[in-house]
Design a protein around this motif. Structure first.
Motif, mmCIF file in Angstrom:
data_model
loop_
_atom_site.group_PDB
_atom_site.id
_atom_site.type_symbol
_atom_site.label_atom_id
_atom_site.label_comp_id
_atom_site.label_asym_id
_atom_site.label_seq_id
_atom_site.Cartn_x
_atom_site.Cartn_y
_atom_site.Cartn_z
ATOM 1 N N ASP A 18 0.704 -1.148 0.215
ATOM 2 C CA ASP A 18 0.139 0.404 -0.395
ATOM 3 C C ASP A 18 1.056 0.897 -0.180
ATOM 4 O OD1 ASP A 18 -2.598 1.524 0.480
ATOM 5 O OD2 ASP A 18 -1.326 2.268 1.781
ATOM 6 N N VAL A 19 0.605 2.029 -1.052
ATOM 7 C CA VAL A 19 1.465 3.760 -0.827
ATOM 8 C C VAL A 19 0.773 4.203 0.602
ATOM 9 C CG1 VAL A 19 1.917 5.506 -2.588
ATOM 10 C CG2 VAL A 19 1.759 3.405 -3.139
ATOM 11 N N LEU A 20 1.444 4.371 0.671
ATOM 12 C CA LEU A 20 1.435 5.351 2.564
ATOM 13 C C LEU A 20 0.487 6.773 2.004
ATOM 14 C CD1 LEU A 20 3.145 4.610 4.924
ATOM 15 C CD2 LEU A 20 0.803 4.132 5.029
ATOM 16 N N GLY A 21 -0.112 7.276 2.184
ATOM 17 C CA GLY A 21 -0.761 8.883 1.776
ATOM 18 C C GLY A 21 -1.487 8.785 0.456
ATOM 19 N N PHE A 22 -1.569 7.348 -0.439
ATOM 20 C CA PHE A 22 -1.889 8.326 -2.033
ATOM 21 C C PHE A 22 -3.177 8.550 -1.834
ATOM 22 C CE2 PHE A 22 -3.731 6.219 -5.826
ATOM 23 C CZ PHE A 22 -2.644 6.986 -6.268
ATOM 24 N N GLY A 126 8.870 11.018 -2.796
ATOM 25 C CA GLY A 126 8.397 11.569 -2.347
ATOM 26 C C GLY A 126 6.650 10.311 -0.978
ATOM 27 N N TYR A 127 7.078 8.891 -1.668
ATOM 28 C CA TYR A 127 6.337 8.239 -1.314
ATOM 29 C C TYR A 127 6.872 6.995 -0.038
ATOM 30 C CZ TYR A 127 3.169 10.039 -4.915
ATOM 31 O OH TYR A 127 2.751 10.951 -5.632
ATOM 32 N N PHE A 128 5.636 6.385 0.438
ATOM 33 C CA PHE A 128 6.453 5.562 1.094
ATOM 34 C C PHE A 128 5.637 4.259 1.083
ATOM 35 C CE2 PHE A 128 8.552 8.737 2.328
ATOM 36 C CZ PHE A 128 10.536 8.540 3.836
ATOM 37 N N LEU A 129 6.169 2.933 1.534
ATOM 38 C CA LEU A 129 5.507 2.011 1.066
ATOM 39 C C LEU A 129 5.164 1.135 2.497
ATOM 40 C CD1 LEU A 129 7.223 -0.171 -2.155
ATOM 41 C CD2 LEU A 129 5.301 1.944 -2.346
ATOM 42 N N ARG A 130 3.768 0.097 2.900
ATOM 43 C CA ARG A 130 3.446 -0.927 3.756
ATOM 44 C C ARG A 130 2.849 -2.118 3.182
ATOM 45 N NH1 ARG A 130 -0.676 2.141 7.840
ATOM 46 N NH2 ARG A 130 -2.243 1.119 5.959
ATOM 47 N N GLY A 131 3.487 -2.807 4.017
ATOM 48 C CA GLY A 131 3.056 -4.092 3.332
ATOM 49 C C GLY A 131 3.256 -5.258 3.809
ATOM 50 N N GLY A 132 2.414 -5.971 3.306
ATOM 51 C CA GLY A 132 2.647 -7.874 4.002
ATOM 52 C C GLY A 132 3.004 -9.225 2.767
ATOM 53 N N ILE A 133 4.044 -9.758 2.947
ATOM 54 C CA ILE A 133 4.151 -10.667 2.395
ATOM 55 C C ILE A 133 3.808 -12.138 3.023
ATOM 56 C CG2 ILE A 133 6.126 -11.789 0.652
ATOM 57 C CD1 ILE A 133 7.744 -9.701 0.469
ATOM 58 N N ASP A 134 2.669 -13.459 2.123
ATOM 59 C CA ASP A 134 2.736 -14.775 2.428
ATOM 60 C C ASP A 134 2.747 -15.365 1.395
ATOM 61 O OD1 ASP A 134 1.595 -16.575 4.036
ATOM 62 O OD2 ASP A 134 0.063 -16.611 3.579
#
Length: 289
Positions: A18-22, A126-134
């Motif tokens: 997910d792109v934070l603040g997008f 200027g974007y940051f990512l957050r996520g998960g991997i399975d």
């Protein structure tokens, strides 16, 4: 004759990012596109086709939206499509990686390296990512992405990641332990051993580890420092956002400690001079109200 198409499950590593603040950017993208249309119309630079296209309607263009898409395309273009699939929808990115092939290639490690590169490419904008991997059984076709790993990766991103980090599920980590990398002898001390971090019950990707793939190393630290600091400043009056970038600043400072204390000297492709070490030490981020 049964012509029903069969959708086959295969083992996949699935990353949901997910792109934070997008979401806050979407409105500005639209406003930019509308402004572009109005200006071009006033100046008479829209062709009749662009203005009256029966299928597409009026011609709108957002430079910022284009840059966002191109950032994704640039980073993702380096993927081997024989081993990876990817999907971009709004502010979400899904990347899937096949299991180890018969030649013993480490596509799981490669996936982590690609995500680290993708993370850095977005940081520069200027974007940051957050996520998960399975990891698990997954139906992965041209227009179909279906399976428990995607649902799990989404849950990790939305409920557990919290900060701008990419958390690895237990099943994914087990696969990393089962299949040692063919590059282990080359990168065992630098690239892989510092690729994953631990915090209580969570294991997550060390996105700063991408430094070992970068030639302009001080510029790498400068870019991260500037964009983390900018977000700390912008969120100074919004605690729920500020704590996310405070966490990232602490991670950044911690990595600088490890990099200047040991990791930089293990990089066979770069000579860490005293001047370089001193310059990087000065990159630490100070924050506070």
């Amino acid at each position: 004759m049964n012509t029903e198409e069969r959708y086959i499950y295969s083992n996949r590593a699935v990353a949901f990012l997910d792109v934070l603040g997008f979401q806050n950017k979407l409105q500005s993208f639209e406003e930019e596109a509308v402004d572009f249309h109005n200006v071009m119309k006033e100046e008479g630079e829209l062709s009749e086709t662009e203005e009256d296209d029966e299928q597409l309607g009026p011609y709108y263009y957002s430079k910022s939206a284009t840059e966002f898409i191109e950032t994704f395309n640039y980073a993702i273009s380096k993927l081997d499509t024989e081993k990876f699939s990817y999907y971009l929808f709004s502010d979400n990115i899904c990347i899937t990686a096949k299991n180890i092939n018969s030649n013993g290639e480490k596509s799981l490690i490669e996936l982590l390296l690609v995500i680290s590169e993708l993370y850095f490419e977005f940081v520069q904008k200027g974007y940051f990512l957050r996520g998960g991997i399975d990891y698990g059984l997954f139906i992965d076709q041209s227009s179909i992405a279906l399976g428990v790993p995607l649902a799990t990766a989404y849950k990790i991103e939305s409920s557990l990641a919290v900060f701008p980090r990419i958390i690895l599920s237990n099943d994914f980590v087990k696969q990393l332990e089962i299949y040692p990398s063919e590059d282990e002898k080359v990168f065992s001390s630098v690239l892989e051993n510092s690729l994953i971090k631990n915090s209580c019950e969570f294991q997550y990707l060390n996105i700063f580890n991408h430094i070992f793939k970068i030639e302009q190393k001080e510029e790498f630290f400068e870019i991260f420092k500037k964009n983390i600091s900018d977000n700390l400043l912008l969120s100074a009056q919004k605690e729920h956002i500020f704590v996310k970038y405070k966490w990232l600043a602490d991670e950044f400072n911690d990595f600088i400690e490890k990099y200047t204390g040991r990791l930089a000297f293990l990089d066979e492709n770069y000579e860490a001079t005293d001047e370089h070490i001193d310059n990087v030490k000065k990159m630490k981020i100070s924050y506070g109200h």
